[in-house]
Design a protein around this motif. Sequence first.
Motif, PDB file in Angstrom:
ATOM      1  N   THR A 292       2.804  -8.427   5.799  1.00 54.56           N
ATOM      2  CA  THR A 292       2.941  -7.343   6.782  1.00 54.56           C
ATOM      3  C   THR A 292       3.783  -7.837   7.936  1.00 54.56           C
ATOM      4  OG1 THR A 292       0.782  -6.479   6.173  1.00 54.56           O
ATOM      5  CG2 THR A 292       1.634  -5.811   8.318  1.00 54.56           C
ATOM      6  N   VAL A 293       4.771  -7.051   8.296  1.00 53.82           N
ATOM      7  CA  VAL A 293       5.596  -7.412   9.453  1.00 53.82           C
ATOM      8  C   VAL A 293       4.846  -7.019  10.720  1.00 53.82           C
ATOM      9  CG1 VAL A 293       7.729  -6.895  10.704  1.00 53.82           C
ATOM     10  CG2 VAL A 293       7.774  -7.278   8.220  1.00 53.82           C
TER      11      VAL A 293
ATOM     12  N   HIS B 277      -2.702  17.229  -2.321  1.00 53.40           N
ATOM     13  CA  HIS B 277      -2.011  17.854  -1.183  1.00 53.40           C
ATOM     14  C   HIS B 277      -0.737  18.567  -1.623  1.00 53.40           C
ATOM     15  CE1 HIS B 277       0.631  14.458  -1.531  1.00 53.40           C
ATOM     16  NE2 HIS B 277       1.362  14.856  -0.525  1.00 53.40           N
TER      17      HIS B 277
ATOM     18  N   GLU C 162       0.834  -1.207   0.000  1.00 54.64           N
ATOM     19  CA  GLU C 162       0.000   0.000   0.000  1.00 54.64           C
ATOM     20  C   GLU C 162       0.867   1.254   0.000  1.00 54.64           C
ATOM     21  OE1 GLU C 162      -2.983  -0.044   3.020  1.00 54.64           O
ATOM     22  OE2 GLU C 162      -3.694  -2.028   2.440  1.00 54.64           O
TER      23      GLU C 162
HETATM   24  C1  FAD Z   1      -1.730  11.089  -3.650  1.00 54.64           C
HETATM   25  C2  FAD Z   1      -0.237  11.242  -3.594  1.00 54.64           C
HETATM   26  C3  FAD Z   1       0.477  11.535  -4.725  1.00 54.64           C
HETATM   27  C4  FAD Z   1       1.852  11.685  -4.681  1.00 54.64           C
HETATM   28  N1  FAD Z   1       2.519  12.007  -5.821  1.00 54.64           N
HETATM   29  C5  FAD Z   1       3.850  12.157  -5.792  1.00 54.64           C
HETATM   30  C6  FAD Z   1       4.565  12.538  -6.968  1.00 54.64           C
HETATM   31  O1  FAD Z   1       3.985  12.748  -8.037  1.00 54.64           O
HETATM   32  N2  FAD Z   1       5.910  12.678  -6.874  1.00 54.64           N
HETATM   33  C7  FAD Z   1       6.585  12.473  -5.693  1.00 54.64           C
HETATM   34  O2  FAD Z   1       7.804  12.597  -5.677  1.00 54.64           O
HETATM   35  N3  FAD Z   1       5.927  12.110  -4.569  1.00 54.64           N
HETATM   36  C8  FAD Z   1       4.593  11.946  -4.591  1.00 54.64           C
HETATM   37  N4  FAD Z   1       3.935  11.584  -3.443  1.00 54.64           N
HETATM   38  C9  FAD Z   1       4.710  11.291  -2.233  1.00 54.64           C
HETATM   39  C10 FAD Z   1       5.163   9.801  -2.290  1.00 54.64           C
HETATM   40  O3  FAD Z   1       4.028   8.990  -2.156  1.00 54.64           O
HETATM   41  C11 FAD Z   1       6.181   9.509  -1.185  1.00 54.64           C
HETATM   42  O4  FAD Z   1       7.258  10.410  -1.313  1.00 54.64           O
HETATM   43  C12 FAD Z   1       6.734   8.083  -1.299  1.00 54.64           C
HETATM   44  O5  FAD Z   1       5.695   7.151  -1.396  1.00 54.64           O
HETATM   45  C13 FAD Z   1       7.606   7.763  -0.076  1.00 54.64           C
HETATM   46  O6  FAD Z   1       8.175   6.483  -0.266  1.00 54.64           O
HETATM   47  P1  FAD Z   1       8.396   5.497   0.960  1.00 54.64           P
HETATM   48  O7  FAD Z   1       9.155   4.346   0.399  1.00 54.64           O
HETATM   49  O8  FAD Z   1       8.967   6.218   2.117  1.00 54.64           O
HETATM   50  O9  FAD Z   1       6.918   5.047   1.427  1.00 54.64           O
HETATM   51  P2  FAD Z   1       5.749   4.270   0.598  1.00 54.64           P
HETATM   52  O10 FAD Z   1       5.903   4.481  -0.859  1.00 54.64           O
HETATM   53  O11 FAD Z   1       4.462   4.696   1.216  1.00 54.64           O
HETATM   54  O12 FAD Z   1       6.034   2.758   0.900  1.00 54.64           O
HETATM   55  C14 FAD Z   1       5.861   2.197   2.169  1.00 54.64           C
HETATM   56  C15 FAD Z   1       5.480   0.739   1.988  1.00 54.64           C
HETATM   57  O13 FAD Z   1       5.593   0.077   3.262  1.00 54.64           O
HETATM   58  C16 FAD Z   1       4.501  -0.817   3.376  1.00 54.64           C
HETATM   59  N5  FAD Z   1       4.315  -1.136   4.803  1.00 54.64           N
HETATM   60  C17 FAD Z   1       3.831  -0.343   5.789  1.00 54.64           C
HETATM   61  N6  FAD Z   1       3.836  -1.012   6.960  1.00 54.64           N
HETATM   62  C18 FAD Z   1       4.320  -2.252   6.704  1.00 54.64           C
HETATM   63  C19 FAD Z   1       4.564  -3.399   7.502  1.00 54.64           C
HETATM   64  N7  FAD Z   1       4.339  -3.415   8.834  1.00 54.64           N
HETATM   65  N8  FAD Z   1       5.059  -4.517   6.910  1.00 54.64           N
HETATM   66  C20 FAD Z   1       5.329  -4.531   5.572  1.00 54.64           C
HETATM   67  N9  FAD Z   1       5.117  -3.455   4.764  1.00 54.64           N
HETATM   68  C21 FAD Z   1       4.623  -2.341   5.331  1.00 54.64           C
HETATM   69  C22 FAD Z   1       3.341  -0.075   2.735  1.00 54.64           C
HETATM   70  O14 FAD Z   1       2.284  -0.955   2.396  1.00 54.64           O
HETATM   71  C23 FAD Z   1       4.038   0.536   1.520  1.00 54.64           C
HETATM   72  O15 FAD Z   1       3.994  -0.327   0.398  1.00 54.64           O
HETATM   73  C24 FAD Z   1       2.549  11.485  -3.458  1.00 54.64           C
HETATM   74  C25 FAD Z   1       1.823  11.193  -2.294  1.00 54.64           C
HETATM   75  C26 FAD Z   1       0.449  11.075  -2.347  1.00 54.64           C
HETATM   76  C27 FAD Z   1      -0.322  10.792  -1.093  1.00 54.64           C
END
Ligand code: FAD
Length: 315
Positions: free
Chosen positions: A78-79, A137, A36
């Motif tokens: 999920t962890v 946002h 997700e």
């Molecule tokens: C609607 C929207 C649009 C966006 N558009 C852009 C864009 O155009 N460009 C941009 O640069 N940024 C964009 N962003 C921001 C972007 O989503 C984040 O910068 C990015 O997703 C961060 O990456 P991450 O790996 O930290 O987290 P995420 O991509 O959120 O990944 C985290 C993952 O960890 C998983 N997870 C959570 N808990 C657990 C657990 N306990 N066990 C196993 N898995 C778990 C989740 O399911 C998820 O798959 C947008 C955000 C939103 C809300």
Amino acid sequence: MSKYDVVVVGGGAAGLSAALVLTRARRRVAVVDAGEPRNAPAAHVQGFLGSDGLPPSELLAAGHSEVAGYGGDLMSGTVATITQCAQTGAHARLRFDVVLEDGSTLRTRRVLITTGLRDEIPDIPGVRERWGRDLLHCPYCHGYEVRDQPLGVLGGAPEAVAHAHLIREWSSDVVFFTNGATLTVDQREQFVARAIGVVDEPVTRLVVENDQLTGVELQSGHVVPRAAVFVRPHFVPNDDLLVRLGCATHDNGWVAADATGRTSVPGVWAAGNAVNPRAQVITAAGEGSAAGIAINNDLVDEDLPIAVANLRLPV
Ligand SMILES: Cc1cc2nc3c(=O)[nH]c(=O)nc-3n(C[C@H](O)[C@H](O)[C@H](O)COP(=O)(O)OP(=O)(O)OC[C@H]3O[C@@H](n4cnc5c(N)ncnc54)[C@H](O)[C@@H]3O)c2cc1C
């Protein structure tokens, strides 16, 4: 029990980027991902150099095949818990047991938590349904796509006023819906100075026609036509695992990690939105990469004195 050098929890941009670095460093790596990612509702990833406009699922699919191509194990799940195993002996290595919700356990030398964050948005009809489509946002993610169009900004969050001034850079037609917030005289003057309209009447819902936002309905029934509406969410880190492992936090409650993702708990690392609400996709990927390199160095540092001690053992 499967054994790894590094288990990455979360397979978004941060986690997959770390896994790519670590698998290329010939480490045994598992990525456990609940599937997700935060930007899943959006049609495109914008602002990612070289991949601007790619659907989020395609960027992740490319990451999956790159990590798998270097031997990384990608797991859906999920962890639930992570526990540190007891250390015995002068040169015992750090060990963690990572337990998934299905009960399976992975033993690993290091954990990297990249579980992202949750966006809390106002509970107004239409807001959740349009999230990431035309209820937006981040102007850096979506602003260019709605440039010069009639835009709204929903008030309520403390940062919403500043957000409206930011959004004004993308369109000269911006209306701020106070949504229950009280504006100061100075704030009203600033809005006038920048030709940002203000609506004090409560918002009842977003109006959607033909799967497109067309306006914001007020308590009186009057609809203010808008093509897109911005909101400033409350960011909540998915940091339960880090907190339960005992990681220190900043005064603002977010888990503290240094520029390489190192937390206060030896062997536990974090990157991306889980510890940094400002991380965009490219930043999260960069943080994951930095963490991957630092973790690899940390493993070398742990192994070296053990190798020397083994060399010196009497035969
Ligand atoms: C609607 C929207 C649009 C966006 N558009 C852009 C864009 O155009 N460009 C941009 O640069 N940024 C964009 N962003 C921001 C972007 O989503 C984040 O910068 C990015 O997703 C961060 O990456 P991450 O790996 O930290 O987290 P995420 O991509 O959120 O990944 C985290 C993952 O960890 C998983 N997870 C959570 N808990 C657990 C657990 N306990 N066990 C196993 N898995 C778990 C989740 O399911 C998820 O798959 C947008 C955000 C939103 C809300």
